[in-house]
Design a protein around this motif. Structure first.
Motif, PDB file in Angstrom:
ATOM      1  N   UNK B 116     -45.883  49.866  40.825  1.00  0.00           N
ATOM      2  CA  UNK B 116     -45.548  48.998  42.079  1.00  0.00           C
ATOM      3  C   UNK B 116     -45.069  49.822  43.280  1.00  0.00           C
ATOM      4  N   UNK B 117     -45.948  50.074  44.266  1.00  0.00           N
ATOM      5  CA  UNK B 117     -45.681  51.068  45.278  1.00  0.00           C
ATOM      6  C   UNK B 117     -45.791  50.348  46.708  1.00  0.00           C
ATOM      7  N   UNK B 118     -44.951  50.655  47.683  1.00  0.00           N
ATOM      8  CA  UNK B 118     -45.212  50.407  49.002  1.00  0.00           C
ATOM      9  C   UNK B 118     -45.481  51.524  49.864  1.00  0.00           C
ATOM     10  N   UNK B 119     -46.542  51.329  50.651  1.00  0.00           N
ATOM     11  CA  UNK B 119     -46.769  52.275  51.765  1.00  0.00           C
ATOM     12  C   UNK B 119     -46.606  51.865  53.045  1.00  0.00           C
ATOM     13  N   UNK B 120     -45.661  52.702  53.817  1.00  0.00           N
ATOM     14  CA  UNK B 120     -45.361  52.264  55.139  1.00  0.00           C
ATOM     15  C   UNK B 120     -46.191  52.999  56.011  1.00  0.00           C
ATOM     16  N   UNK B 121     -46.979  52.817  56.820  1.00  0.00           N
ATOM     17  CA  UNK B 121     -48.069  53.287  57.745  1.00  0.00           C
ATOM     18  C   UNK B 121     -47.742  53.055  59.204  1.00  0.00           C
ATOM     19  N   UNK B 122     -48.520  53.653  60.221  1.00  0.00           N
ATOM     20  CA  UNK B 122     -48.254  53.716  61.601  1.00  0.00           C
ATOM     21  C   UNK B 122     -48.933  52.265  61.846  1.00  0.00           C
ATOM     22  N   UNK B 123     -48.135  51.847  63.010  1.00  0.00           N
ATOM     23  CA  UNK B 123     -48.502  50.570  63.582  1.00  0.00           C
ATOM     24  C   UNK B 123     -49.977  50.941  64.067  1.00  0.00           C
TER      25      UNK B 123
END
Lengths: 129, 375
Positions: B116-123
């Motif tokens: 279970x992974x979450x990626x936070x990426x550029x808007x």
């Protein structure tokens, strides 16, 4: 209400009689639109300007704006403090944030400028669009 | 002046849009989002983050869930970093490359569990990233990809006082979260995932919560932090802060034509691990010698403002590169820039020229970052 004793251009510069010369700066509206002023480029003393000619540049963090000569004339002095303290334009646009003084080439140029009431009307229109 | 100023009116709004208006935020269009570039002053907000604390709404950023038994291995095939060694509660900065080693995006991957992974990426890249990851996952069993951005809000609390402020709201739990780790905490009645991460070069936290709770969290943090000097901060300050810290911005220091090696991000690229998209091209680039590099430039005196796209020239005035980002550093008081130049110019002490509005300004290559906390 913009200061009554000054005259204004539609590009948000103001001009004030100082004896035989005229002092020039940008208005409170202009500094507010610009945001934090970080650099001001001003002309050399002695430079001759034509009314409406760009005479310098004011840079904020996010923008660059040209400064336009409200009247034609010869640059008599330049506000050196703005080199080291460009934020004076934001802090005191009608006072310590002044930019240049001009010796006018043609005093009739003044007649083409807006008085405080006309400038405030222009501002009201701009802010309502 | 009127309190409400809307320079832009068409675009997506974060859950905090009304809060920005109420605080006098100057709204601009940022890649289709209506965001505050500043409230009172970019410089004032920048200084608050360096001296006390600032609070940013970064809810416009994208969040992508990647789950399943093969999720870890799948991500390692997409990113320049290892992922399977991240124990739950750890996060890592990584780049996602295309086959030519151009940067699709830079991001932070959060390991919530081994599957279970979450990626936070550029808007600015969220739609492209989602399409890219989804496309690559189509042919892989045991991986599901989900865009969870619309349900979430993200706030960044940054500055030397950030930990004290957050500690008061979490019975001291916030400061025990170490750098690049995250934990579930209750902050002012709001459940949030709190990570010790940020984009300012200061200590700080990013707090992720459900969109409906965002306003409550925002208000609680502002209220709690005001006595410490906490200010709401906009995207203008976010950019000047990250520039001083020499953190890259996609579209400027990294991008489809700008490889991570050229950007000096070598330590976030693990060429020795199992294959990932772009690895081959990176090895070729490394073997041939990285031809261009991003460097830091410092200017003396009052030469104007260095800005993206300005030409970098050699002593003869010939263009050798471009400024990728520039500003007058609020902390240092002189102009700084990041620029891409040929590798042989990429050494501290080398002088180059930068064309600022038609005039050449002398600049010296300096080590990065320009600003380091505690230095």
């Amino acid at each position: 209400m913009s200061p009554q004793e000054l005259k204004y251009t539609k590009d948000h510069e103001w001009i004030q009689a100082q004896g035989a010369d005229f002092k020039v700066g940008v208005t409170d509206f202009a500094q507010s639109q610009l945001g934090d002023v970080v650099f001001v480029e001003l002309p050399e003393v002695g430079r001759q300007l034509v009314q409406g000619e760009p005479f310098g540049v004011v840079e904020s963090v996010k923008s660059v704006s040209d400064l336009y000569a409200p009247i034609g004339g010869t640059v008599r002095s330049v506000n050196q403090e703005l080199l080291t303290h460009p934020e004076r334009v934001n802090e005191a646009p009608f006072g310590d944030g002044w930019m240049i003084t001009l010796s006018p080439a043609n005093v009739d140029d003044i007649g083409e400028l807006l008085d405080a009431e006309a400038y405030d009307a222009l501002l009201a229109k701009e802010q309502n669009h | 002046m009127t309190e409400e100023r809307t320079g832009a009116s068409e675009g997506q709004r974060t859950p905090l849009y009304d809060a920005h208006l109420a605080l006098g935020g100057r709204i601009v269009d940022f890649h289709g989002w209506l965001m505050p570039v500043q409230y009172r002053s970019i410089l004032e907000e920048h200084r608050a983050v360096r001296q006390t604390a600032g609070l940013f709404d970064v809810s416009h950023m994208g969040e992508v869930e990647v789950k399943g038994p093969s999720a870890g291995r799948f991500l390692e095939g997409l990113l320049t970093q290892n992922v399977q060694d991240l124990t739950p509660g750890r996060a890592r900065y990584a780049l996602m490359l295309d086959a030519q080693a151009g940067v699709v995006d830079d991001l932070v991957v959060y390991a919530r569990a081994s599957d279970d992974f979450l990626l936070i990426v550029n808007a600015s890249r969220a739609p492209e990233d989602l399409a890219w990851i989804t496309d690559k996952a189509n042919s892989v069993a045991g991986v599901s990809v989900k865009d969870v951005g619309p349900t979430l809000a993200l706030l960044a609390l940054q500055g030397p006082r950030a930990a004290e402020i957050l500690d008061r709201l979490t019975q001291g739990q916030a400061s025990s979260i170490r750098r690049f780790r995250f934990a579930q905490l209750r902050v002012g009645g709001v459940d949030a995932v709190v990570s010790r991460t940020g984009y300012t070069g200061e200590d700080g936290f990013e707090l992720m919560c459900q969109a409906e709770a965002a306003r409550q969290l925002w208000d609680v943090l502002l209220r709690e932090g005001r006595p410490d000097g906490l200010l709401p901060c906009g995207l203008g300050a976010r950019d000047t802060l990250r520039l001083e810290a020499a953190l890259p911005l996609h579209g400027q220091e990294i991008g489809p034509d700008l490889s991570p090696l050229a950007a000096g991000l070598d330590r976030f690229v693990k060429l020795d691990k199992a294959d990932f998209i772009g690895r081959g091209a990176l090895l070729n680039e490394q073997a041939a010698g990285v031809p261009r590099r991003v460097v830091g430039l410092a200017f003396e005196g009052h030469v104007g403002v260095p800005r993206t796209g300005q030409s970098v020239v050699d002593e003869r005035g010939q263009e050798i590169g471009k400024v990728t980002s520039g500003a007058i550093s609020p902390t240092l008081g002189h102009p700084i820039a990041l620029a891409v130049v040929p590798a042989n110019y990429a050494a501290p002490g080398v002088f180059v020229g930068v064309m600022i509005r038609g005039k050449m300004a002398a600049a010296e290559v300096v080590p990065l970052p320009f600003y380091k906390r505690g230095a």
